[in-house]
Design a protein around this motif. Structure first.
Motif, PDB file in Angstrom:
ATOM      1  N   LEU A 153      21.253  77.616  29.319  1.00 34.64           N
ATOM      2  CA  LEU A 153      22.124  76.437  29.243  1.00 34.64           C
ATOM      3  C   LEU A 153      22.959  76.202  30.254  1.00 34.64           C
ATOM      4  O   LEU A 153      23.033  74.991  30.592  1.00 34.64           O
ATOM      5  CB  LEU A 153      22.841  76.657  27.862  1.00 34.64           C
ATOM      6  CG  LEU A 153      23.902  75.480  27.214  1.00 34.64           C
ATOM      7  CD1 LEU A 153      22.512  74.466  26.666  1.00 34.64           C
ATOM      8  CD2 LEU A 153      24.518  76.009  25.878  1.00 34.64           C
ATOM      9  N   GLY A 154      23.222  77.054  30.940  1.00 31.32           N
ATOM     10  CA  GLY A 154      23.945  76.856  32.411  1.00 31.32           C
ATOM     11  C   GLY A 154      23.304  76.260  33.187  1.00 31.32           C
ATOM     12  O   GLY A 154      24.022  75.150  34.021  1.00 31.32           O
ATOM     13  N   VAL A 155      22.074  76.601  33.407  1.00 32.99           N
ATOM     14  CA  VAL A 155      21.135  75.829  34.339  1.00 32.99           C
ATOM     15  C   VAL A 155      20.982  74.605  33.918  1.00 32.99           C
ATOM     16  O   VAL A 155      21.081  73.556  34.742  1.00 32.99           O
ATOM     17  CB  VAL A 155      19.915  76.875  34.803  1.00 32.99           C
ATOM     18  CG1 VAL A 155      18.924  76.189  35.617  1.00 32.99           C
ATOM     19  CG2 VAL A 155      20.125  77.860  35.168  1.00 32.99           C
ATOM     20  N   LEU A 156      20.802  74.507  32.746  1.00 36.00           N
ATOM     21  CA  LEU A 156      20.488  73.094  32.226  1.00 36.00           C
ATOM     22  C   LEU A 156      21.758  72.216  32.591  1.00 36.00           C
ATOM     23  O   LEU A 156      21.456  70.905  32.952  1.00 36.00           O
ATOM     24  CB  LEU A 156      19.970  73.020  30.957  1.00 36.00           C
ATOM     25  CG  LEU A 156      19.821  71.740  30.027  1.00 36.00           C
ATOM     26  CD1 LEU A 156      18.709  70.661  30.593  1.00 36.00           C
ATOM     27  CD2 LEU A 156      19.781  71.651  28.375  1.00 36.00           C
ATOM     28  N   LEU A 157      22.835  72.408  32.293  1.00 37.60           N
ATOM     29  CA  LEU A 157      24.076  71.812  32.430  1.00 37.60           C
ATOM     30  C   LEU A 157      24.471  71.403  33.832  1.00 37.60           C
ATOM     31  O   LEU A 157      24.849  70.408  34.223  1.00 37.60           O
ATOM     32  CB  LEU A 157      25.273  72.402  31.675  1.00 37.60           C
ATOM     33  CG  LEU A 157      25.701  72.165  30.238  1.00 37.60           C
ATOM     34  CD1 LEU A 157      26.094  70.638  30.318  1.00 37.60           C
ATOM     35  CD2 LEU A 157      24.228  72.301  29.391  1.00 37.60           C
ATOM     36  N   PHE A 158      23.831  72.542  34.882  1.00 39.12           N
ATOM     37  CA  PHE A 158      24.029  72.436  36.223  1.00 39.12           C
ATOM     38  C   PHE A 158      23.343  71.321  36.669  1.00 39.12           C
ATOM     39  O   PHE A 158      23.864  70.254  37.534  1.00 39.12           O
ATOM     40  CB  PHE A 158      23.878  73.649  36.901  1.00 39.12           C
ATOM     41  CG  PHE A 158      23.589  73.348  38.326  1.00 39.12           C
ATOM     42  CD1 PHE A 158      24.513  73.270  39.155  1.00 39.12           C
ATOM     43  CD2 PHE A 158      22.202  73.393  38.824  1.00 39.12           C
ATOM     44  CE1 PHE A 158      24.129  72.892  40.632  1.00 39.12           C
ATOM     45  CE2 PHE A 158      22.122  73.361  40.335  1.00 39.12           C
ATOM     46  CZ  PHE A 158      23.194  72.947  41.117  1.00 39.12           C
ATOM     47  N   ALA A 159      22.107  71.103  36.290  1.00 38.06           N
ATOM     48  CA  ALA A 159      21.161  70.023  36.545  1.00 38.06           C
ATOM     49  C   ALA A 159      21.692  68.636  35.956  1.00 38.06           C
ATOM     50  O   ALA A 159      21.495  67.620  36.752  1.00 38.06           O
ATOM     51  CB  ALA A 159      19.814  70.187  35.930  1.00 38.06           C
ATOM     52  N   THR A 160      22.193  68.615  34.806  1.00 42.11           N
ATOM     53  CA  THR A 160      22.647  67.512  34.237  1.00 42.11           C
ATOM     54  C   THR A 160      23.894  67.015  34.973  1.00 42.11           C
ATOM     55  O   THR A 160      24.106  65.670  35.263  1.00 42.11           O
ATOM     56  CB  THR A 160      23.135  67.858  32.621  1.00 42.11           C
ATOM     57  OG1 THR A 160      22.065  68.212  32.049  1.00 42.11           O
ATOM     58  CG2 THR A 160      23.650  66.703  32.191  1.00 42.11           C
ATOM     59  N   PHE A 161      24.908  68.090  35.351  1.00 39.86           N
ATOM     60  CA  PHE A 161      26.027  67.350  36.042  1.00 39.86           C
ATOM     61  C   PHE A 161      25.764  66.991  37.464  1.00 39.86           C
ATOM     62  O   PHE A 161      26.408  65.973  38.028  1.00 39.86           O
ATOM     63  CB  PHE A 161      27.078  68.712  36.018  1.00 39.86           C
ATOM     64  CG  PHE A 161      27.488  69.249  34.795  1.00 39.86           C
ATOM     65  CD1 PHE A 161      27.559  68.586  33.702  1.00 39.86           C
ATOM     66  CD2 PHE A 161      28.015  70.519  34.688  1.00 39.86           C
ATOM     67  CE1 PHE A 161      28.068  68.837  32.378  1.00 39.86           C
ATOM     68  CE2 PHE A 161      28.487  71.008  33.513  1.00 39.86           C
ATOM     69  CZ  PHE A 161      28.450  70.098  32.316  1.00 39.86           C
ATOM     70  N   LEU A 162      24.683  67.445  37.978  1.00 35.58           N
ATOM     71  CA  LEU A 162      24.129  66.925  39.399  1.00 35.58           C
ATOM     72  C   LEU A 162      23.981  65.301  39.266  1.00 35.58           C
ATOM     73  O   LEU A 162      24.169  64.635  40.162  1.00 35.58           O
ATOM     74  CB  LEU A 162      22.950  67.754  39.894  1.00 35.58           C
ATOM     75  CG  LEU A 162      23.138  68.816  40.681  1.00 35.58           C
ATOM     76  CD1 LEU A 162      21.897  69.717  41.222  1.00 35.58           C
ATOM     77  CD2 LEU A 162      24.074  68.455  42.078  1.00 35.58           C
ATOM     78  N   GLY A 163      23.437  64.902  38.215  1.00 38.13           N
ATOM     79  CA  GLY A 163      23.220  63.490  37.984  1.00 38.13           C
ATOM     80  C   GLY A 163      24.422  62.679  37.588  1.00 38.13           C
ATOM     81  O   GLY A 163      24.116  61.475  37.562  1.00 38.13           O
ATOM     82  N   VAL A 164      25.666  63.241  37.386  1.00 36.79           N
ATOM     83  CA  VAL A 164      26.801  62.670  37.294  1.00 36.79           C
ATOM     84  C   VAL A 164      27.477  62.538  38.437  1.00 36.79           C
ATOM     85  O   VAL A 164      28.140  63.569  38.811  1.00 36.79           O
ATOM     86  CB  VAL A 164      27.281  63.358  35.954  1.00 36.79           C
ATOM     87  CG1 VAL A 164      28.629  62.233  35.560  1.00 36.79           C
ATOM     88  CG2 VAL A 164      26.378  63.375  34.692  1.00 36.79           C
ATOM     89  N   PRO A 165      27.927  61.451  39.052  1.00 35.88           N
ATOM     90  CA  PRO A 165      28.782  61.218  40.184  1.00 35.88           C
ATOM     91  C   PRO A 165      30.091  61.457  39.779  1.00 35.88           C
ATOM     92  O   PRO A 165      30.556  61.089  38.792  1.00 35.88           O
ATOM     93  CB  PRO A 165      28.532  59.727  40.615  1.00 35.88           C
ATOM     94  CG  PRO A 165      27.260  59.327  40.067  1.00 35.88           C
ATOM     95  CD  PRO A 165      27.061  59.962  38.816  1.00 35.88           C
ATOM     96  N   PHE A 166      30.527  62.523  40.519  1.00 32.77           N
ATOM     97  CA  PHE A 166      32.036  63.107  40.137  1.00 32.77           C
ATOM     98  C   PHE A 166      33.181  61.834  40.198  1.00 32.77           C
ATOM     99  O   PHE A 166      34.052  61.891  39.567  1.00 32.77           O
ATOM    100  CB  PHE A 166      32.554  63.921  41.119  1.00 32.77           C
ATOM    101  CG  PHE A 166      31.997  65.508  40.670  1.00 32.77           C
ATOM    102  CD1 PHE A 166      32.917  66.372  40.484  1.00 32.77           C
ATOM    103  CD2 PHE A 166      30.664  65.506  40.516  1.00 32.77           C
ATOM    104  CE1 PHE A 166      32.378  67.770  40.006  1.00 32.77           C
ATOM    105  CE2 PHE A 166      29.992  66.971  39.946  1.00 32.77           C
ATOM    106  CZ  PHE A 166      31.033  67.855  39.900  1.00 32.77           C
ATOM    107  N   PRO A 167      32.962  60.712  41.012  1.00 40.20           N
ATOM    108  CA  PRO A 167      33.840  59.803  40.853  1.00 40.20           C
ATOM    109  C   PRO A 167      33.997  59.191  39.265  1.00 40.20           C
ATOM    110  O   PRO A 167      35.044  58.579  38.898  1.00 40.20           O
ATOM    111  CB  PRO A 167      33.755  58.676  41.917  1.00 40.20           C
ATOM    112  CG  PRO A 167      32.937  59.563  43.042  1.00 40.20           C
ATOM    113  CD  PRO A 167      32.303  60.693  42.423  1.00 40.20           C
ATOM    114  N   ALA A 168      32.669  59.181  39.007  1.00 34.99           N
ATOM    115  CA  ALA A 168      32.598  58.497  37.551  1.00 34.99           C
ATOM    116  C   ALA A 168      33.073  59.327  36.468  1.00 34.99           C
ATOM    117  O   ALA A 168      33.783  58.836  35.514  1.00 34.99           O
ATOM    118  CB  ALA A 168      30.885  58.325  37.033  1.00 34.99           C
ATOM    119  N   ILE A 169      33.249  60.591  36.878  1.00 33.37           N
ATOM    120  CA  ILE A 169      33.828  61.370  35.932  1.00 33.37           C
ATOM    121  C   ILE A 169      35.482  61.145  35.922  1.00 33.37           C
ATOM    122  O   ILE A 169      35.992  61.116  34.728  1.00 33.37           O
ATOM    123  CB  ILE A 169      33.732  63.103  36.137  1.00 33.37           C
ATOM    124  CG1 ILE A 169      32.117  63.238  36.134  1.00 33.37           C
ATOM    125  CG2 ILE A 169      34.465  64.057  35.290  1.00 33.37           C
ATOM    126  CD1 ILE A 169      31.864  64.715  36.718  1.00 33.37           C
ATOM    127  N   GLY A 170      36.104  61.068  37.174  1.00 35.00           N
ATOM    128  CA  GLY A 170      37.644  60.733  37.254  1.00 35.00           C
ATOM    129  C   GLY A 170      37.702  59.390  36.556  1.00 35.00           C
ATOM    130  O   GLY A 170      38.935  59.457  35.750  1.00 35.00           O
TER     131      GLY A 170
END
Length: 323
Positions: free
Chosen positions: A45-62
Motif C-alpha cells: 500500500l505504501g508503494v501504491l500511495l508513493f506512485a499516486t503522490f508522484l502524480g499529484v503536483p505539490f503546489p496543488a496540494i498546498g
C-alpha cells in the motif's frame, strides 16, 4: 510505454476484477499464505500511495489545503452524515455485540489511503483528498471513541487502542509523501528523477492490481470459514455504499463544488479505513472475536464496490463543472 499505460487505463476495471478473483483463488487454495500476505499489505500500500503522490503536483496540494469549502463539506459528510447512516444501518446487527462492534469500527472511520487512488481513477480531485488526509485521520481518532460511546456504551470504548492510527499515518501517508516530494524535486533537475516518475505512472494499474490481490488473498480464507456468521453484514456494507453515492453527490452539489471535488466527496464518503481499524478490531477482547472478520468482510466488499465506482461515479457526476 505510453500505449501500455493507455491500454491499462482503458481496461482497468476488468484488470482489477481479475486481480480480486486471483487473490480470492490464491487465498482459498493456499491458506498458509494468508499471514505473509497480511504482513505485505502495508508495504504494498505504501508503494501504491508513493506512485499516486508522484502524480499529484505539490503546489496543488498546498492550494487544496486552503480550500475551506471543500474541507467543510468533506468533514460534514464523514463526521455528520456518515454517523447518521451508520447508526441506522447498524440497527440490523444491534443484537450481536461482535457484529455491531465490527460494523461500527469500520464504517465510522473514513479512508485516508487507497481512496486517493480510486478518486484519481474516477476523475476526482485526489490532491484535495491528499491535503485533507491529516485532518480526516485526526478527526476519526478524536471522534471514534465518542461515536462508539453514543452507539454502544463505555465498555467498548475502553478496549479501543488508537496507536494503529498513528502508525498507519506514518507508514502509508507521511513516508510515501516525503519520498514522492523528493522524487518530484529531483525530476525538476535530473533525468533519473523524470525516469522514476515515468516508471511510476506506468506502474499505477499493476500496483493497484497487486494491492487488491494481496489484500483479498490475505483475508478471504478467514472470512470464508465464518461466512454463515458474516453474511448479514454484507447487505449493510452494500447499502452503505449505495446510500453514500447520492448523499455525497448531493452534499457536493448543494455546496456548489466543482465536478472533480464532488466526485472526491463521494469517494471519501463511501470508502472506509478498514486496513487501519483492523488492528483495533484484533485488539478487542475474546468476546468480540468476530469483529475483525467483519472488518475484513467490509474490505473485500468495498474493493469490489470501488472498482464499480471508478466507472459509475464519473457517469453519475458528469455535468459541467461549477467555477
Amino acid at each position: 510505454m505510453r500505449s501500455v499505460i493507455v491500454w491499462g487505463e482503458r481496461h482497468q476495471v476488468a484488470l482489477y476484477l481479475a486481480a480480486i478473483a486471483a487473490g480470492g483463488v490464491l487465498g482459498l487454495r493456499v491458506p498458509s499464505a494468508a499471514r505473509p500476505l497480511e504482513l505485505a499489505i502495508t508495504p504494498v500500500l505504501g508503494v501504491l500511495l508513493f506512485a499516486t503522490f508522484l502524480g499529484v503536483p505539490f503546489p496543488a496540494i498546498g492550494r487544496a489545503f486552503r480550500d475551506g469549502r471543500f474541507l467543510a463539506v468533506l468533514l460534514a459528510v464523514n463526521f455528520v452524515i456518515v454517523p447518521v447512516v451508520v447508526f441506522g444501518l447498524s440497527r440490523f446487527v444491534a443484537h450481536d455485540a461482535a457484529l455491531l462492534a465490527g460494523v461500527l469500527l469500520v464504517l465510522l472511520t473514513p479512508c485516508v489511503d487507497y481512496v486517493i487512488v480510486f478518486t484519481g481513477l474516477g476523475g476526482g480531485a485526489k490532491e484535495r483528498l491528499l491535503a485533507a488526509a491529516p485532518i480526516l485521520m485526526l478527526g476519526q481518532m478524536l471522534l471514534l471513541p465518542l461515536f462508539l460511546w453514543w452507539f454502544v456504551g463505555v465498555d467498548l470504548v475502553r478496549t479501543v487502542e488508537l496507536t494503529p492510527f498513528i502508525e498507519a499515518f506514518v507508514w502509508v501517508i507521511l513516508l510515501p509523501l516525503a519520498a514522492a516530494g523528493a522524487v518530484q524535486y529531483a525530476a525538476s533537475r535530473s533525468r533519473w528523477g523524470r525516469s522514476v516518475e515515468a516508471v511510476a505512472a506506468a506502474a499505477m494499474v499493476p500496483l493497484m492490481m497487486l494491492t487488491l490481490a494481496v489484500v483479498v488473498a490475505s483475508q478471504v480464507h478467514g472470512v470464508s470459514a465464518r461466512l454463515a456468521d458474516l453474511w448479514v453484514a454484507v447487505p449493510i456494507f452494500l447499502g452503505f455504499a449505495a446510500l453514500m453515492l447520492p448523499l455525497g453527490a448531493v452534499a457536493g452539489r448543494v455546496s456548489k463544488l466543482g465536478v472533480p471535488a464532488r466526485r472526491a466527496i463521494v469517494f471519501s464518503g463511501a470508502t472506509r479505513n478498514s486496513l487501519v481499524v483492523l488492528p483495533l478490531a484484533l485488539a478487542l477482547p475474546a468476546c468480540f472475536a468476530l469483529a475483525p472478520l467483519v472488518v475484513v468482510t467490509q474490505t473485500i466488499v468495498e474493493l469490489i464496490v470501488m472498482v464499480v465506482f471508478v466507472r459509475l461515479v464519473p457517469r453519475f457526476i458528469r455535468t459541467v463543472e461549477i467555477s
